[in-house]
Scaffold this motif. Sequence first.
Motif, mmCIF file in Angstrom:
data_model
loop_
_atom_site.group_PDB
_atom_site.id
_atom_site.type_symbol
_atom_site.label_atom_id
_atom_site.label_comp_id
_atom_site.label_asym_id
_atom_site.label_seq_id
_atom_site.Cartn_x
_atom_site.Cartn_y
_atom_site.Cartn_z
ATOM 1 N N UNK A 1 2.964 -13.308 -4.246
ATOM 2 C CA UNK A 1 3.050 -12.430 -5.417
ATOM 3 C C UNK A 1 2.899 -11.016 -4.892
ATOM 4 N N UNK A 2 3.918 -10.184 -5.131
ATOM 5 C CA UNK A 2 3.888 -8.797 -4.664
ATOM 6 C C UNK A 2 3.099 -7.960 -5.670
ATOM 7 N N UNK A 3 2.033 -7.333 -5.184
ATOM 8 C CA UNK A 3 1.145 -6.558 -6.050
ATOM 9 C C UNK A 3 1.297 -5.071 -5.746
ATOM 10 N N UNK A 4 1.447 -4.260 -6.790
ATOM 11 C CA UNK A 4 1.474 -2.804 -6.581
ATOM 12 C C UNK A 4 0.064 -2.267 -6.794
ATOM 13 N N UNK A 5 -0.285 -1.146 -6.157
ATOM 14 C CA UNK A 5 -1.623 -0.567 -6.337
ATOM 15 C C UNK A 5 -1.945 -0.297 -7.809
ATOM 16 N N UNK A 6 -0.916 0.125 -8.575
ATOM 17 C CA UNK A 6 -1.107 0.415 -10.017
ATOM 18 C C UNK A 6 -1.697 -0.774 -10.744
ATOM 19 N N UNK A 7 -1.220 -1.957 -10.398
ATOM 20 C CA UNK A 7 -1.669 -3.183 -11.074
ATOM 21 C C UNK A 7 -3.172 -3.390 -10.918
ATOM 22 N N UNK A 8 -3.701 -2.912 -9.788
ATOM 23 C CA UNK A 8 -5.139 -3.062 -9.520
ATOM 24 C C UNK A 8 -5.911 -1.781 -9.861
ATOM 25 N N UNK A 9 -5.197 -0.798 -10.398
ATOM 26 C CA UNK A 9 -5.841 0.482 -10.732
ATOM 27 C C UNK A 9 -6.247 1.285 -9.506
ATOM 28 N N UNK A 10 -5.503 1.087 -8.409
ATOM 29 C CA UNK A 10 -5.835 1.777 -7.158
ATOM 30 C C UNK A 10 -4.931 2.989 -6.939
ATOM 31 N N UNK A 11 -5.513 4.039 -6.398
ATOM 32 C CA UNK A 11 -4.716 5.184 -5.974
ATOM 33 C C UNK A 11 -4.814 5.267 -4.456
ATOM 34 N N UNK A 12 -3.834 4.702 -3.780
ATOM 35 C CA UNK A 12 -3.885 4.622 -2.310
ATOM 36 C C UNK A 12 -3.160 5.805 -1.674
ATOM 37 N N UNK B 1 -4.480 -0.751 6.365
ATOM 38 C CA UNK B 1 -5.932 -0.982 6.447
ATOM 39 C C UNK B 1 -6.648 -0.462 5.209
ATOM 40 N N UNK B 2 -6.231 0.703 4.726
ATOM 41 C CA UNK B 2 -6.873 1.295 3.546
ATOM 42 C C UNK B 2 -6.705 0.382 2.333
ATOM 43 N N UNK B 3 -5.493 -0.145 2.155
ATOM 44 C CA UNK B 3 -5.232 -1.048 1.031
ATOM 45 C C UNK B 3 -6.012 -2.344 1.158
ATOM 46 N N UNK B 4 -6.052 -2.879 2.375
ATOM 47 C CA UNK B 4 -6.764 -4.143 2.621
ATOM 48 C C UNK B 4 -8.258 -3.985 2.360
ATOM 49 N N UNK B 5 -8.784 -2.826 2.764
ATOM 50 C CA UNK B 5 -10.221 -2.586 2.631
ATOM 51 C C UNK B 5 -10.669 -2.531 1.172
ATOM 52 N N UNK B 6 -9.896 -1.817 0.340
ATOM 53 C CA UNK B 6 -10.337 -1.664 -1.064
ATOM 54 C C UNK B 6 -9.982 -2.863 -1.943
ATOM 55 N N UNK B 7 -8.989 -3.645 -1.534
ATOM 56 C CA UNK B 7 -8.542 -4.761 -2.382
ATOM 57 C C UNK B 7 -8.992 -6.134 -1.871
ATOM 58 N N UNK B 8 -9.316 -6.194 -0.581
ATOM 59 C CA UNK B 8 -9.600 -7.462 0.107
ATOM 60 C C UNK B 8 -8.406 -8.422 0.052
ATOM 61 N N UNK C 1 0.825 -1.204 0.000
ATOM 62 C CA UNK C 1 0.000 0.000 0.000
ATOM 63 C C UNK C 1 0.862 1.258 0.000
ATOM 64 N N UNK C 2 1.392 1.580 -1.180
ATOM 65 C CA UNK C 2 2.197 2.795 -1.350
ATOM 66 C C UNK C 2 2.189 3.200 -2.819
ATOM 67 N N UNK C 3 2.360 4.495 -3.048
ATOM 68 C CA UNK C 3 2.513 4.978 -4.419
ATOM 69 C C UNK C 3 3.988 5.174 -4.740
ATOM 70 N N UNK C 4 4.856 4.870 -3.773
ATOM 71 C CA UNK C 4 6.300 5.087 -3.927
ATOM 72 C C UNK C 4 6.939 3.859 -4.591
ATOM 73 N N UNK C 5 7.301 4.024 -5.859
ATOM 74 C CA UNK C 5 7.860 2.904 -6.622
ATOM 75 C C UNK C 5 9.196 2.423 -6.056
ATOM 76 N N UNK C 6 9.963 3.340 -5.463
ATOM 77 C CA UNK C 6 11.253 2.963 -4.852
ATOM 78 C C UNK C 6 11.033 1.919 -3.757
ATOM 79 N N UNK C 7 9.989 2.134 -2.962
ATOM 80 C CA UNK C 7 9.686 1.192 -1.875
ATOM 81 C C UNK C 7 9.256 -0.165 -2.431
ATOM 82 N N UNK C 8 8.426 -0.133 -3.464
ATOM 83 C CA UNK C 8 7.929 -1.390 -4.036
ATOM 84 C C UNK C 8 9.099 -2.219 -4.583
ATOM 85 N N UNK C 9 10.033 -1.568 -5.246
ATOM 86 C CA UNK C 9 11.222 -2.257 -5.787
ATOM 87 C C UNK C 9 12.018 -2.885 -4.645
#
Length: 199
Positions: free
Chosen positions: A28-39, A57-64, A8-16
């Motif tokens: 499987x590591x999922x980025x918000x972009x992959x799900x079309x989410x703006x968290x 919690x915000x990421x879990x709530x919208x993505x389940x 749950x971040x928009x920071x690509x550096x962290x995801x990498x």
Amino acid sequence: MMKKLLISTGNQDKIIEIRDKYQDLDYEIISPNKLGLNLDVEETGSTLEENALLKARAGAEVSNLLTLADDTGLEVDALDGRPGIYSARFAGAEATYEDNNQKLLKLLKNYSEEERTACFVTVVAVVDPVSGREETVRGICCGRIISEFRGDNGFGYDPIFYLPEKGKTFAELSTEEKNRISHRANALKKMKKILDNWN
């Protein structure tokens, strides 16, 4: 079937960085972009733990999906632990890494190198929307703030965060080396053990 873990971040550096750390985990590591989410979660917590949990919690709530988030702060002893939870927006809501660094250096200009001790602290939170389980862990890396910018790697305060035992700033370390010793690396390592046995 491989479990999914949303970061749950928009920071690509962290995801990498997290992908690199968790490449041998059965997730499987999922980025918000992959799900079309703006968290873009408002960090209204008064501690790193609270902010990390808000984001997870915000990421879990919208993505389940099982969701991981972190919050990191630079705690400078001479400034009574500031910028702390405000590290990312220390110089204002729209501040760049450079703006934040310059503000910090300005506040520390009358302090000697020995007085500029600081620790990076990362809290990693994981939230499971199905079971409601929540876990947080904390990782710390200490050094000091130098007044010149050194190195081209990393991001944030890395060019001015100096590690005496390495004789280098975070920004002078290779990504591999930083990912072995950093605050986030320490916290991710602790959370990795928890995720490995997550049911």
